[in-house]
Design an enzyme around this catalytic site. Structure first.
Site, PDB file in Angstrom:
ATOM      1  N   ASP A  85      18.462  11.263   4.535  1.00  0.00           N
ATOM      2  CA  ASP A  85      17.395  11.438   5.498  1.00  0.00           C
ATOM      3  C   ASP A  85      16.410  10.278   5.309  1.00  0.00           C
ATOM      4  OD1 ASP A  85      15.005  12.314   6.727  1.00  0.00           O
ATOM      5  OD2 ASP A  85      15.736  14.388   6.598  1.00  0.00           O
ATOM      6  N   LYS A 138      16.247  -3.360  21.342  1.00  0.00           N
ATOM      7  CA  LYS A 138      15.393  -2.873  22.413  1.00  0.00           C
ATOM      8  C   LYS A 138      15.595  -1.370  22.565  1.00  0.00           C
ATOM      9  CE  LYS A 138      16.807  -2.947  26.908  1.00  0.00           C
ATOM     10  NZ  LYS A 138      17.829  -1.917  27.199  1.00  0.00           N
ATOM     11  N   LYS A 172      25.084 -13.504  25.464  1.00  0.00           N
ATOM     12  CA  LYS A 172      26.210 -13.633  26.383  1.00  0.00           C
ATOM     13  C   LYS A 172      26.539 -15.102  26.627  1.00  0.00           C
ATOM     14  CE  LYS A 172      25.403  -9.370  28.942  1.00  0.00           C
ATOM     15  NZ  LYS A 172      26.495  -8.659  29.588  1.00  0.00           N
ATOM     16  N   ASP A 225      13.983  -0.481  31.303  1.00  0.00           N
ATOM     17  CA  ASP A 225      15.322  -0.552  30.723  1.00  0.00           C
ATOM     18  C   ASP A 225      15.910  -1.961  30.788  1.00  0.00           C
ATOM     19  OD1 ASP A 225      17.698   0.520  29.588  1.00  0.00           O
ATOM     20  OD2 ASP A 225      18.613   0.699  31.567  1.00  0.00           O
ATOM     21  N   HIS A 230      16.157  -7.934  29.838  1.00  0.00           N
ATOM     22  CA  HIS A 230      17.283  -8.772  30.268  1.00  0.00           C
ATOM     23  C   HIS A 230      16.928  -9.685  31.449  1.00  0.00           C
ATOM     24  CE1 HIS A 230      19.274  -6.049  27.680  1.00  0.00           C
ATOM     25  NE2 HIS A 230      19.674  -5.171  28.557  1.00  0.00           N
ATOM     26  N   LYS A 316      20.964   0.968  39.557  1.00  0.00           N
ATOM     27  CA  LYS A 316      22.172   1.766  39.287  1.00  0.00           C
ATOM     28  C   LYS A 316      22.683   2.321  40.613  1.00  0.00           C
ATOM     29  CE  LYS A 316      21.401   2.248  34.578  1.00  0.00           C
ATOM     30  NZ  LYS A 316      22.272   1.528  33.666  1.00  0.00           N
TER      31      LYS A 316
HETATM   32  C1  BG6 Z   1      21.305  -2.003  28.560  1.00  0.00           C
HETATM   33  C2  BG6 Z   1      20.701  -0.933  29.437  1.00  0.00           C
HETATM   34  O1  BG6 Z   1      20.308  -2.666  27.830  1.00  0.00           O
HETATM   35  O2  BG6 Z   1      21.982  -2.953  29.365  1.00  0.00           O
HETATM   36  C3  BG6 Z   1      21.750  -0.266  30.305  1.00  0.00           C
HETATM   37  O3  BG6 Z   1      20.071   0.056  28.627  1.00  0.00           O
HETATM   38  C4  BG6 Z   1      22.547  -1.318  31.072  1.00  0.00           C
HETATM   39  O4  BG6 Z   1      21.175   0.668  31.202  1.00  0.00           O
HETATM   40  C5  BG6 Z   1      23.051  -2.390  30.109  1.00  0.00           C
HETATM   41  O5  BG6 Z   1      23.629  -0.666  31.702  1.00  0.00           O
HETATM   42  C6  BG6 Z   1      23.744  -3.522  30.855  1.00  0.00           C
HETATM   43  O6  BG6 Z   1      24.333  -4.400  29.947  1.00  0.00           O
HETATM   44  P1  BG6 Z   1      25.643  -5.211  30.350  1.00  0.00           P
HETATM   45  O7  BG6 Z   1      25.896  -6.122  29.179  1.00  0.00           O
HETATM   46  O8  BG6 Z   1      26.733  -4.196  30.554  1.00  0.00           O
HETATM   47  O9  BG6 Z   1      25.325  -5.937  31.616  1.00  0.00           O
END
Ligand code: BG6
Length: 467
Positions: A85, A138, A172, A225, A230, A316
């Protein structure tokens, strides 16, 4: 530049989602290539001995594809397991024992951010933090204040130079190539500014919904998110100035300046959407106003970019899963020919699902008339990202190279940009799953000719080189 390599990896959350989907596969790939050789200590709150942890690792890896037996044998031989823990001091004593003689460990916190402070303090109490590095995932907070508080807890025990914040987009391959293509060629720089660029678009589209992450997502939404991290990282790489110098911070300094030039969002620049049916997803509040789609107009207040609109869409349940950046150039100063094809000149960076860099151009159709057609010159086109982002980032963290990790000042600057949209959220408009978001988002870009929607098939290769 040489860095000190880590001599042990300790990852917290060893039975969690991130460990299963990303960390174990990345470790296996790094071991297969002979890129790492160090003890790997998993920490979790699951009653397991080392043998059952090895079995867990094997099953986890098999669930994500075929497993190279020789590489797995290397992994199994290096694995250790600490059960405990995070609130108990004894857990950290066991970690210290498991570290043995390691003097430069890497701690990977694959755990919820609210556990960070407890874990780093636990490590510090046992003196495990000295000469160590820490990797964190993150979300880095949920607004500027919480990000700063989170950072404060990390800084109690680690200096900024030892804190490696992961945004997997930076690992990437095509994101690396965006920077490379910009600064390894001389032809782009003269036109990469407000004199030649009319506007730019970044689309991060996903054709699936919250995919079982309803509880997490409902508290977060698209802006927190993926936009704050990103997508703004991509915008920073697209707009930054060339790095000055070769030290590890040269690139990050310019990226930081790019963030600082982005004007905080105003309500008129934000359209939020939610796909129909989202409120019925498991873990989602039936009256939720969380956005699953965001369309934004970002202004970059620098000499290079003043007046050029940057349009962003992330969402999404859109028609395709694809991420693309498209920079549109201004028309030629004078129309020499009648009826130019409507598609303007552009530079496109396609990050997924296939990877491409291409240039949109106009050429003459063979024949009597001086009429033209649009073509796309493909500079590079591959079927996908060759190296998984986590392999690259975990390898870099073990090697001690911080270049692809996010600095605290960048995180804060990115929160400053989105914060007005979070503090006073604009209304959320419903959209049909499988559409390009709510109609309201069209008005945002109307003046610049509407959105350019990525398609799933590869761009047509009328003139191709490389690949
Ligand atoms: C993550 C998000 O950081 O990135 C997700 O929490 C998202 O919601 C994902 O789907 C996308 O990453 P990738 O590499 O699949 O484009």
């Amino acid at each position: 530049m040489t860095h000190q390599h880590s001599d042990a990896l300790v990852f917290f959350g060893a039975t969690g989602d991130l460990a299963r989907k990303q960390i174990f596969p990345a470790l296996l790939a790094l071991l297969r290539r002979g890129q790492i050789d160090l003890p790997i200590i998993g920490v979790a709150r699951a009653e397991m001995d080392l043998e059952s942890f090895r079995t867990f690792a094997r099953q986890t890896l098999e669930a994500h594809g075929s497993v190279d037996g020789a590489a797995f044998a290397k992994l199994a031989a290096r694995l250790r397991y600490v059960n405990g823990d995070y609130n108990e001091a004894a857990t950290f004593g066991r970690i210290k024992d498991a570290l043995g003689g390691a003097s430069h460990p890497l701690f990977y916190l694959a755990i919820p951010p609210d556990a960070f402070a407890t874990v780093v303090r636990g490590l510090a109490r046992w003196g495990c933090h000295a000469n160590a590095r820490v990797v964190v995932e993150k979300p880095f907070g949920r607004d500027l204040a919480s990000a700063q508080a989170l950072n404060g807890s990390l800084l109690e025990c680690f200096p900024e130079s030892s804190i490696f914040r992961i945004d997997h987009y930076l690992g990437k391959e095509p994101v690396q190539n965006l920077l490379y293509f910009r600064f390894a060629n001389a032809f782009l720089e003269p036109i990469w500014n407000r004199d030649y660029v009319r506007s730019a678009e970044i689309t991060m589209a996903e054709s699936f919904g919250v995919a079982g992450r309803g509880r997490f997502y409902d508290d977060v939404g698209a802006i927190r998110d993926v936009v704050q991290n990103h997508v703004l990282e991509l915008l920073a790489l697209l707009t930054m100035d060339p790095p000055a110098g070769y030290d590890v911070d040269a690139r990050r300094n310019e990226k930081y300046r790019a963030f600082r030039a982005m004007r905080p969002l105003s309500p008129a620049d934000v359209v939020r959407g939610q796909y129909r049916g989202y409120r019925r997803e498991q873990g989602v509040d039936p009256e939720s106003n969380t956005e699953t789609f965001a369309a934004l107009r970002v202004h970059v207040d620098s000499w290079r970019w003043a007046g050029v609109p940057f349009y962003i869409r992330a969402g999404k349940c859109l028609p395709v899963t694809a991420t693309e950046l498209r920079v549109e150039l201004k028309p030629p100063p004078k129309e020499v020919f009648d009826r130019l094809p409507p598609i303007p000149n552009y530079v496109r960076f396609r990050l997924s699902p296939d990877v491409a860099i291409s240039l949109g151009a106009r050429v003459k159709v063979p024949g009597e008339a001086m009429t033209g057609e649009s073509v796309e010159l493909i500079v590079r086109h591959t079927s996908g990202d060759e190296m998984r982002a986590y392999e690259r980032l975990l390898g870099d963290a073990i090697d001690g190279d911080p270049t692809l990790f996010v600095r605290e000042d960048e995180v804060s600057a990115a929160w400053t940009i989105v914060e007005p949209a979070l503090r006073a959220p604009s209304p959320v408009h419903e959209y049909e799953p499988g559409s390009w978001g709510p109609a309201e988002s069209d008005a945002l870009i109307e003046a610049d000719g509407g959105w350019d929607n990525p398609t799933v098939s590869a761009p047509s290769a009328l003139t191709a080189a490389g690949g």
